[in-house]
Design a protein around this motif. Sequence first.
Motif, PDB file in Angstrom:
ATOM      1  N   GLN A 164       4.236  43.073   8.453  1.00  0.00           N
ATOM      2  CA  GLN A 164       5.267  43.287   9.478  1.00  0.00           C
ATOM      3  C   GLN A 164       4.906  42.550  10.766  1.00  0.00           C
ATOM      4  O   GLN A 164       5.765  41.928  11.392  1.00  0.00           O
ATOM      5  N   LYS A 165       3.635  42.586  11.136  1.00  0.00           N
ATOM      6  CA  LYS A 165       3.196  41.894  12.352  1.00  0.00           C
ATOM      7  C   LYS A 165       3.383  40.380  12.214  1.00  0.00           C
ATOM      8  O   LYS A 165       3.890  39.721  13.134  1.00  0.00           O
ATOM      9  N   TYR A 202       5.446  38.830  10.212  1.00  0.00           N
ATOM     10  CA  TYR A 202       6.886  38.579  10.173  1.00  0.00           C
ATOM     11  C   TYR A 202       7.459  38.566  11.586  1.00  0.00           C
ATOM     12  O   TYR A 202       8.268  37.688  11.932  1.00  0.00           O
ATOM     13  N   GLN A 203       7.066  39.525  12.414  1.00  0.00           N
ATOM     14  CA  GLN A 203       7.566  39.585  13.796  1.00  0.00           C
ATOM     15  C   GLN A 203       7.130  38.359  14.589  1.00  0.00           C
ATOM     16  O   GLN A 203       7.916  37.800  15.370  1.00  0.00           O
ATOM     17  N   LEU A 204       5.870  37.921  14.418  1.00  0.00           N
ATOM     18  CA  LEU A 204       5.402  36.731  15.139  1.00  0.00           C
ATOM     19  C   LEU A 204       6.204  35.491  14.745  1.00  0.00           C
ATOM     20  O   LEU A 204       6.614  34.701  15.611  1.00  0.00           O
ATOM     21  N   ARG A 253       9.234  35.412  13.416  1.00  0.00           N
ATOM     22  CA  ARG A 253      10.620  35.574  13.852  1.00  0.00           C
ATOM     23  C   ARG A 253      10.768  35.300  15.346  1.00  0.00           C
ATOM     24  O   ARG A 253      11.693  34.613  15.782  1.00  0.00           O
ATOM     25  N   ASP A 254       9.826  35.812  16.144  1.00  0.00           N
ATOM     26  CA  ASP A 254       9.875  35.563  17.590  1.00  0.00           C
ATOM     27  C   ASP A 254       9.709  34.074  17.892  1.00  0.00           C
ATOM     28  O   ASP A 254      10.382  33.537  18.777  1.00  0.00           O
ATOM     29  N   LYS A 298      13.001  32.363  17.020  1.00  0.00           N
ATOM     30  CA  LYS A 298      14.009  32.648  18.044  1.00  0.00           C
ATOM     31  C   LYS A 298      13.748  31.830  19.309  1.00  0.00           C
ATOM     32  O   LYS A 298      14.683  31.332  19.950  1.00  0.00           O
ATOM     33  N   GLN A 308       8.764  33.494   6.955  1.00  0.00           N
ATOM     34  CA  GLN A 308       9.361  34.782   7.324  1.00  0.00           C
ATOM     35  C   GLN A 308       9.803  35.540   6.079  1.00  0.00           C
ATOM     36  O   GLN A 308       9.534  36.738   5.942  1.00  0.00           O
ATOM     37  N   GLN A 322       8.337  39.059   4.699  1.00  0.00           N
ATOM     38  CA  GLN A 322       9.283  40.150   4.544  1.00  0.00           C
ATOM     39  C   GLN A 322       9.237  40.717   3.126  1.00  0.00           C
ATOM     40  O   GLN A 322       9.226  41.932   2.934  1.00  0.00           O
ATOM     41  N   ARG A 335       6.014  42.660   2.769  1.00  0.00           N
ATOM     42  CA  ARG A 335       6.125  43.924   3.502  1.00  0.00           C
ATOM     43  C   ARG A 335       6.910  44.943   2.681  1.00  0.00           C
ATOM     44  O   ARG A 335       6.491  46.092   2.536  1.00  0.00           O
TER      45      ARG A 335
END
Length: 192
Positions: free
Chosen positions: A88-89, A91-93, A95-96, A99, A127, A131, A134
């Motif tokens: 999850q961490k 994936y968030q990195l 994704r950010d 973006k 990503q 995902q 996860r």
Amino acid sequence: MKNILYIVFLCFFHTAIFAQQDTLTTEKTILKNKELLDRATDPLAPSRAAFYSAIVPGLGQIYNRSYWKLPLVYGGMGTSMYFYFHNQKQYQLLRDDYKRRLKLGSAYDRANERFGQLDDDRIIRAQRQFQKSRDLCLVITLGIYILNIVDANVDAHLQQFNVDDDLSFEPSFQFNEVNQSYQFGMTMRYKF
């Protein structure tokens, strides 16, 4: 004469103390065996063990006195949850970062960013991979949780199963010396 009385008194006192300890030990053993017998004949014990495991994973195993299964339950759930949060961490990195690329456009500085060496297609694929990993870790965690409940229920059922020597099944293997081969057989014994 006094010495003999002291010796007799000490022997009597010593015997009385050990007899009392032996009686207490016997009573504790009887109570413990009665508790195990009551639980072994309790028809609600399997559902109670499953309920305890559903509330707190591993509590049904404690109820069944299968303490050796606790590290398996918590190790499996802890490992899969660790990888869930790790994926999850990541994936968030990713994704950010993606973006930020979309927001800044050509002003995005590839040299100073963490994933600057990757192109947009690779960022999207990474990503998706994190995902999927996860989600798989979440499914594994839920599977271990459900397996924990089922194990507590089955273990409580099997504690009610009769495994005395009066009922036994023994396979037998004998070597036949005449034709140099093994003969297989079964023996089933039931004592009244």
